[in-house]
Motif scaffolding. Sequence first.
Motif, short mmCIF file in Angstrom:
data_model
loop_
_atom_site.label_atom_id
_atom_site.label_comp_id
_atom_site.label_asym_id
_atom_site.label_seq_id
_atom_site.Cartn_x
_atom_site.Cartn_y
_atom_site.Cartn_z
N ASN A 93 0.86 -1.18 0.00
CA ASN A 93 0.00 0.00 0.00
C ASN A 93 0.89 1.23 0.00
OD1 ASN A 93 -1.64 2.25 1.11
ND2 ASN A 93 -3.21 0.68 1.31
N ASP A 94 0.65 2.14 -0.93
CA ASP A 94 1.53 3.30 -1.06
C ASP A 94 1.25 4.39 -0.03
OD1 ASP A 94 2.85 2.10 -3.06
OD2 ASP A 94 2.03 3.30 -4.69
N ASP A 95 0.18 4.25 0.75
CA ASP A 95 -0.09 5.21 1.81
C ASP A 95 0.75 4.85 3.03
OD1 ASP A 95 -1.68 5.92 4.42
OD2 ASP A 95 -2.42 7.30 2.87
N LEU A 96 1.63 5.76 3.42
CA LEU A 96 2.60 5.46 4.48
C LEU A 96 1.91 5.12 5.79
CD1 LEU A 96 5.56 5.25 5.22
CD2 LEU A 96 5.57 7.70 5.67
N GLY A 97 0.84 5.85 6.12
CA GLY A 97 0.13 5.58 7.36
C GLY A 97 -0.47 4.19 7.38
N HIS A 98 -1.10 3.80 6.28
CA HIS A 98 -1.68 2.47 6.20
C HIS A 98 -0.60 1.40 6.25
CE1 HIS A 98 -5.59 4.20 5.11
NE2 HIS A 98 -6.08 3.01 5.38
N CYS A 99 0.51 1.67 5.61
CA CYS A 99 1.62 0.71 5.63
C CYS A 99 2.06 0.44 7.07
CB CYS A 99 2.78 1.25 4.80
SG CYS A 99 4.27 0.21 4.85
N LEU A 100 2.26 1.50 7.82
CA LEU A 100 2.71 1.37 9.20
C LEU A 100 1.68 0.65 10.07
CD1 LEU A 100 4.67 1.96 11.49
CD2 LEU A 100 3.67 4.24 11.68
N ARG A 117 12.39 -1.62 1.57
CA ARG A 117 13.22 -0.62 2.24
C ARG A 117 12.37 0.29 3.11
NH1 ARG A 117 15.56 -0.31 -3.19
NH2 ARG A 117 17.43 -1.62 -3.24
N ARG A 118 11.15 0.57 2.66
CA ARG A 118 10.27 1.40 3.48
C ARG A 118 9.94 0.69 4.79
NH1 ARG A 118 4.41 3.30 1.37
NH2 ARG A 118 4.12 1.05 1.35
N LEU A 119 9.62 -0.59 4.72
CA LEU A 119 9.35 -1.32 5.95
C LEU A 119 10.55 -1.30 6.88
CD1 LEU A 119 7.35 -4.59 5.15
CD2 LEU A 119 6.60 -2.59 6.44
N ARG A 120 11.73 -1.50 6.32
CA ARG A 120 12.94 -1.47 7.15
C ARG A 120 13.11 -0.11 7.81
NH1 ARG A 120 18.70 -2.27 4.32
NH2 ARG A 120 17.95 -0.38 3.30
N SER A 121 12.82 0.96 7.07
CA SER A 121 12.99 2.31 7.61
C SER A 121 12.00 2.62 8.72
CB SER A 121 12.87 3.34 6.50
OG SER A 121 11.54 3.46 6.05
N LEU A 122 10.86 1.91 8.72
CA LEU A 122 9.85 2.15 9.75
C LEU A 122 10.22 1.49 11.07
CD1 LEU A 122 6.64 1.62 7.60
CD2 LEU A 122 7.52 3.80 8.46
N GLY A 123 11.22 0.64 11.05
CA GLY A 123 11.60 -0.06 12.26
C GLY A 123 10.76 -1.30 12.45
N GLY A 124 11.03 -2.05 13.49
CA GLY A 124 10.29 -3.28 13.74
C GLY A 124 10.82 -4.46 12.94
N ARG A 125 10.01 -5.47 12.86
CA ARG A 125 10.40 -6.73 12.26
C ARG A 125 10.35 -6.67 10.73
NH1 ARG A 125 10.23 -11.68 14.64
NH2 ARG A 125 9.22 -10.67 16.42
N ARG A 127 4.50 1.50 -7.76
CA ARG A 127 5.76 2.07 -7.27
C ARG A 127 5.50 2.94 -6.05
NH1 ARG A 127 8.53 6.91 -8.27
NH2 ARG A 127 10.78 6.74 -7.99
N VAL A 128 6.36 2.81 -5.05
CA VAL A 128 6.24 3.62 -3.84
C VAL A 128 7.06 4.89 -4.00
CG1 VAL A 128 6.82 3.73 -1.40
CG2 VAL A 128 5.75 1.70 -2.31
N ASP A 129 6.44 6.03 -3.86
CA ASP A 129 7.15 7.30 -3.97
C ASP A 129 7.49 7.89 -2.61
OD1 ASP A 129 7.15 7.47 -6.81
OD2 ASP A 129 5.03 7.96 -6.73
N ARG A 130 6.69 7.53 -1.60
CA ARG A 130 6.92 8.09 -0.26
C ARG A 130 7.60 7.04 0.61
NH1 ARG A 130 1.81 10.60 2.32
NH2 ARG A 130 0.83 8.68 1.66
#
Length: 264
Positions: free
Chosen positions: A96-103, A132-140, A258-261
């Motif tokens: 999901n390209d929405d960062l809030g929903h991803c987190l 890479r976005r998941l990694r940058s958010l921290g956690g598992r 593609r993820v832009d954010r």
Amino acid sequence: MPRLGFGVSESRDARAAVTEALAQGYRSIDTAAVYDNETAVGAALAASGLPRSELFVTTKVWNVDHGRTRALDAAARSLDRLGLDHVDLLLVHWPNDDLGHCLSTWEAMEELLADGRTRAVGVSNFRPSHLRRLRSLGGRLPALNQVELHPHHQQRALREVHAALGIVTGAWSPLGRGAVLGEPALARVAARHGVTPAQVVLRWHLQQGTVAVPKSDDPRRIAANRDLAFTLDRDDLDAVAALDRPAGSGRIGPVPARVDRIAS
């Protein structure tokens, strides 16, 4: 997790197919909420009489259920349909390209892992930017990323990212929906080993460490796809590697957005 599982996407009769697969010795079953056959899969698992400890069950959270509350509710519904108190692997079906929903979706996945409703969490159809976005958010980090992968679409760059991050590569449509099976090079390799082109492709997946989940409603193919007691040599592997098509032109499924954010 078994390296060879059984998939039920678009199965004509998932209960019958899973029943046959279990009888043939498969112990890893891959389903998803959007396949609309979790209930049938659960019925086959229950009727098999196999101990739960011998089974590895994977399901997935669909796109409309991103976000913490929706993902938790979706997982509960999947478990109810499957008739299980936990699955062995739960995947986010698409990024999901929405960062809030991803987190918030990933927070739900980690919560489900912590309380035992799943034994592992992963993703599907994630590109390097998503990972890479998941990694940058921290956690598992995801235990596995299940993507379209077959000889016409070998995803070498993505597999390198997986190796660097310690993520297992999973393959949906490992036979390319049959599109790869008419390749003369596969026929030649198959003839040398006295097997089918499909068996060659599945053996190729196993020898490169991929988790593959072929699907079929045909009992003969279900059995043959598991009969992989042979080894491909370097020439065989090179012949399969040469079937990769450039610039993703061998892809048969949709291209993940593609993820832009990306949080950094």
